[in-house]
Design an enzyme around this catalytic site. Structure first.
Site, PDB file in Angstrom:
ATOM      1  N   TYR A  23     -27.903   6.273 -28.059  1.00  0.00           N
ATOM      2  CA  TYR A  23     -27.495   5.286 -27.050  1.00  0.00           C
ATOM      3  C   TYR A  23     -26.138   5.594 -26.423  1.00  0.00           C
ATOM      4  CZ  TYR A  23     -31.126   2.525 -29.354  1.00  0.00           C
ATOM      5  OH  TYR A  23     -32.310   2.090 -29.872  1.00  0.00           O
TER       6      TYR A  23
ATOM      7  N   HIS B  37     -22.380  23.748 -37.262  1.00  0.00           N
ATOM      8  CA  HIS B  37     -22.024  22.869 -38.386  1.00  0.00           C
ATOM      9  C   HIS B  37     -23.281  22.338 -39.067  1.00  0.00           C
ATOM     10  CE1 HIS B  37     -18.780  20.671 -40.388  1.00  0.00           C
ATOM     11  NE2 HIS B  37     -19.556  19.609 -40.416  1.00  0.00           N
TER      12      HIS B  37
ATOM     13  N   ARG C  55     -13.221  21.878 -44.945  1.00  0.00           N
ATOM     14  CA  ARG C  55     -13.643  20.503 -44.775  1.00  0.00           C
ATOM     15  C   ARG C  55     -12.490  19.510 -44.682  1.00  0.00           C
ATOM     16  NH1 ARG C  55     -17.407  17.683 -49.127  1.00  0.00           N
ATOM     17  NH2 ARG C  55     -18.147  19.820 -49.278  1.00  0.00           N
TER      18      ARG C  55
END
Length: 744
Positions: free
Chosen positions: A127, A83, A37
């Site tokens: 968007y 993921h 991570r």
């Protein structure tokens, strides 16, 4: 109430120590955070989430120049296949890869609202659209040619790359920050062209020192520009150890506005500082009157950053005004350097600049060798197939007959023409329309070309020199693409020196200059009244307290506090509590032990000489500039033992008047008292028993003046009978001297 749940009978219950269980589980969590991570891989500079985003985009064929795809599609594919950590985490990482103010070399080309330097968030993933940039394509170059290892994804249904081929020096070029468990990383962005030049030097000189590499890599190169003001020695030390930091300032210039007035325009702000927060902070400081040299701040930014700072008057020194802003605002920040990376994808280690480049170069060599072997396998397979085609061409009629007449043509073909399984399979899979292409000349031409390529690859794999030469050629191609003469490759962050300003001038520039009256009570409470207040009769104190000292000063003044322990403490008048209440105990601002007390408080003027005295009659002269302390602990000046310090007076004059508790007055020349910086001092007056009561320095020609208890002033000019040498006893004072043995 339900029945109590009991463990099933006969079950295997294994006792586990809580400490051992916690340690084991926490260690597993810590390792997972470090490896999967927070820390980037030294080879490709990517964390797993970024690597998975790029690979997911590769599978969607979102190469540069292709059509954009919705980010929601990219995020969904990455989350579903690689993921499984929530779409917002993936989208945030994707957005950051596309921000040209966050990434020095963006890996994602975004279309739509991807946030801005003011700190506004990107639009929702439904968007916005994205595709890869040329940098990302370089990062993936060769991934289909066995360049890197693949590992199973989280559910074992597919595979993901363990590291990227990374033909671009991404670790240092884009930098990385992350907080793991018990360790963190912080790598600033750098200029790719400089990194490649350093890497080319490292290929030719594997033992190159950090200092040598710093002739190529000058320092960080932030996407938002700015100016680094650290000296070269500090930068060199940081890169040699992998730990340190860089002081980064905004870039600014003066713009004349006519009639001798000007404004300061900030065109580049420090990296990772949201512009809106910066402007807000400056405006707050203006309202709090912490920036007396500044009149106004305006944000006139459009595409480029443009912060306009208006000085209070045209006579304000621009450098000094900026120095005060750098001190109080994020126009100057410190970016930490902590090059903590996963070496070999496994081991967290803090690396130097040379080691970071070495890791990348070694990885590039590994990629080159693996791609070459993969190509070699392809060539050998094709040569084998071409050999089969040649046999088919030379015996076409027989081949067609066998295929038409035999039930199992493959083994017959292999036996008849001594073909391999691969060759027979290739002939059988050939389409009829390919027969017209089957010409001996074409087959032999392709065969010769491939044989030549094979020889070249085998020579490359056998020679270290050739491998490094090939890597150097590849690096030069990348350098050409991101060189200093290209728009993206041009260095943005400059280097400079912080202008040396007088510390007092800067501190004055941070405080509005206003008159105040400082009041200290007998119990050691201090406050500052606004303005110069002459009549203090109306001042309130706590029930068992009263006025001890009061004097005029200004908000920019430094105050000197002399205590019974022989130490001087320095206070800023601007930080004193206001005069509405009883103030605050001085002990909140200085480290004064419980048994210690305040002797005197007065404003620092600079250049004076002070006479410091202990109760037992010892003392010396000290320059006022030597007693300034910078810490709460103050500065030890007068050494005290059993007795304590009792007075400090300006040494302005030629004669010292000292009176003891035994009511004996002695006058002697000031020249008999030594000037020291610290020490115990010399005896000023001798007592059988008792101590010093008061002391004064005056000019003998003007006479000795005192104030009696009725506030009348007395002056005596005929002083011959009290004059003597230092350390003598003295005589009873003249008629009219106060009974409290004080000069008033």
């Amino acid at each position: 109430m339900g029945e109590r749940a009991n463990p099933p009978d006969g079950g295997n219950i294994e006792p586990v120590g809580l400490k051992a269980a916690l340690e084991e589980r926490y260690l597993a969590y810590a390792l997972s955070t470090i490896m999967h991570r927070a820390l980037p891989d030294a080879r490709d500079g990517l964390k797993p989430v970024h690597r998975r985003i790029l690979y997911g985009m590769r599978l969607l064929r979102l190469d540069p120049g292709t059509a954009f795809r919705k980010c929601a599609k990219i995020v969904g594919d990455v989350m579903g296949s690689f993921h499984p950590h929530g779409n917002q985490a993936i989208y945030d990482a994707l957005v950051r890869l596309a921000q040209d103010f966050a990434q020095r070399y963006p890996l994602v080309d975004g279309q739509g609202n991807f946030g801005n330097i003011d700190g506004d968030n990107a639009a929702a993933e439904r968007y916005t659209e994205a595709r890869m940039t040329d940098v990302a394509r370089l990062m993936l170059d060769g991934i289909d040619e066995d360049a890197v290892d693949f590992r199973p994804n989280y559910d074992g249904t597919t595979e993901e790359p363990a590291v990227m081929p990374a033909a671009f020096p991404n670790l240092l070029a884009n930098g990385s920050t992350g907080i793991a468990v018990g360790m963190a990383t912080s790598i600033p962005p750098h200029n790719a062209a400089e990194l490649i030049e350093a890497a080319l030097h490292l290929i030719d000189h594997p033992d190159a020192t950090t200092d040598t590499l710093l002739t190529f890599v000058k320092g960080p190169d932030f996407p938002t520009g700015g100016v680094i003001i650290d000296p070269p020695s500090v930068i060199a030390d940081a890169y040699a150890t992998g730990r340190g930091g860089f002081r980064l300032r905004a870039r600014w210039h003066k713009e004349e506005t006519g009639r001798g007035s000007y404004v300061v325009v900030v065109t580049e702000i420090p990296y990772s500082i949201p512009k809106s927060r910066l402007v807000e902070k400056i405006a707050d400081l203006l309202n709090e009157k912490k920036l007396p040299l500044l009149a106004d701040v305006r944000d006139e930014s459009a595409e480029d950053v443009r912060l306009v700072l208006e000085p209070r008057t045209r006579t304000v020194d621009a450098e000094l005004m900026m120095a005060s802003l750098f001190k109080l605002t994020e126009l100057e920040t410190r970016f930490p350097l902590n090059m903590n990376v996963l070496v070999g994808g496994q081991v967290p280690k803090i690396v130097s600049l040379g080691e970071a480049l070495r890791e990348w170069l070694d990885h590039r060599r590994e990629v080159l060798v693996r791609r070459s072997r993969f190509r070699l396998g392809q060539i050998e397979h094709r040569l084998e197939v071409l050999g089969g085609y040649l046999v088919a061409y030379l015996n076409l009629d027989e081949v067609i007959r066998i295929i038409r007449e035999e039930d199992e043509p493959k083994p017959v073909l292999m036996a008849t023409f001594e073909l391999t399984d691969v060759q027979a399979e290739a002939i059988l899979n050939m389409r009829l329309r390919s027969l017209r292409k089957l010409e001996e000349f074409e087959i032999r031409k392709e065969h010769d070309g491939l044989t030549e390529e094979k020889a070249g690859i085998e020579a490359l794999l056998a020679s270290d020199v050739k491998q490094w030469k090939t890597i150097a050629w590849q690096l030069k191609e990348v350098h050409r693409q991101f060189g200093p003469d290209t728009e993206i490759g041009r260095r943005r962050t400059g280097f400079g020196e912080s202008a040396a300003h007088d510390a007092d001038a800067v501190s004055e520039a941070l405080v509005e200059r206003e008159p105040i009256t400082v009041v200290v009570s007998q119990k050691g409470w201090i406050r500052a009244l606004k303005g110069h207040v002459a009549d203090l009769s109306g001042l309130g104190f706590k029930s068992d307290d009263a006025l001890k000292i009061a004097f005029f000063a200004e908000t920019t003044s430094k105050l000197l506090v002399f205590a019974t322990n022989g130490r001087f403490y320095t206070l800023d008048a601007s930080r004193l509590p206001g005069g509405r209440g009883h103030g605050e105990p001085l002990r909140l601002s200085i480290d004064l032990e419980q048994e210690g007390d305040v002797v005197d408080v007065f404003p620092y003027q600079g250049g004076r000489r002070l006479l410091v005295v202990a109760k037992e009659g010892r003392g010396f002269v000290v320059p006022e500039d030597e007693v300034l302390g910078t810490t709460r602990k103050g500065k030890q000046v007068l050494g005290v033992d059993a007795q304590e310090a009792c007075a400090v007076v300006p040494a302005a004059g030629d004669t010292v008047a000292v009176i003891g508790e035994n009511r004996k007055l002695l006058l002697f020349p000031l020249s008999q008292v030594p000037e020291m910086v610290r020490g115990r001092g010399v005896r000023l007056q001798r007592y059988k028993d008792g101590a010093l009561s008061d002391i004064k320095v005056f000019t003998l020609a003007d006479g000795l003046t005192w104030t009696d208890t009725s506030a009348r002033t007395w002056t005596v000019t005929d002083l011959a009978e009290w004059q003597g040498d230092r350390a003598t006893a003295g005589r009873l004072p003249p008629k009219g001297f106060p009974r409290n043995n004080r000069f008033g």
